[in-house]
Enzyme design. Sequence first.
Site: not given
Length: 109
Positions: A21, A33
């Site tokens: 992430h 992201c």
Amino acid sequence: MIKVTVYRDNNQIKSFELSGHADSGPYGYDLVCAGVSAVSFGAVNAVLELADIDLAIEQGSDGGYLRVTISDSEASESMEKAQLLFEGMIVSLQTIERDYSQFIKIQSK
């Protein structure tokens, strides 16, 4: 951090893997992201639609993981289209990496 690994054989992309992430912002507001997801899923969808090619796709249940493998048995014309689309994806991911290198790292094997 998002780690992108591109696996090549004879300079052709055989598979790629995205894991991790970015954590560049709060959940739902993480622009790195969102950009990486849009680029990678857009490329996969384009290959499926435009190259009519068989892809093995693995995804993590909670996000943060994508692995795509191209079948070796594809016709050369379909494979050429897929390669071009995935090379375009890598160029876009490299553009993100250039500006946000603390959140994304790309490597080839």
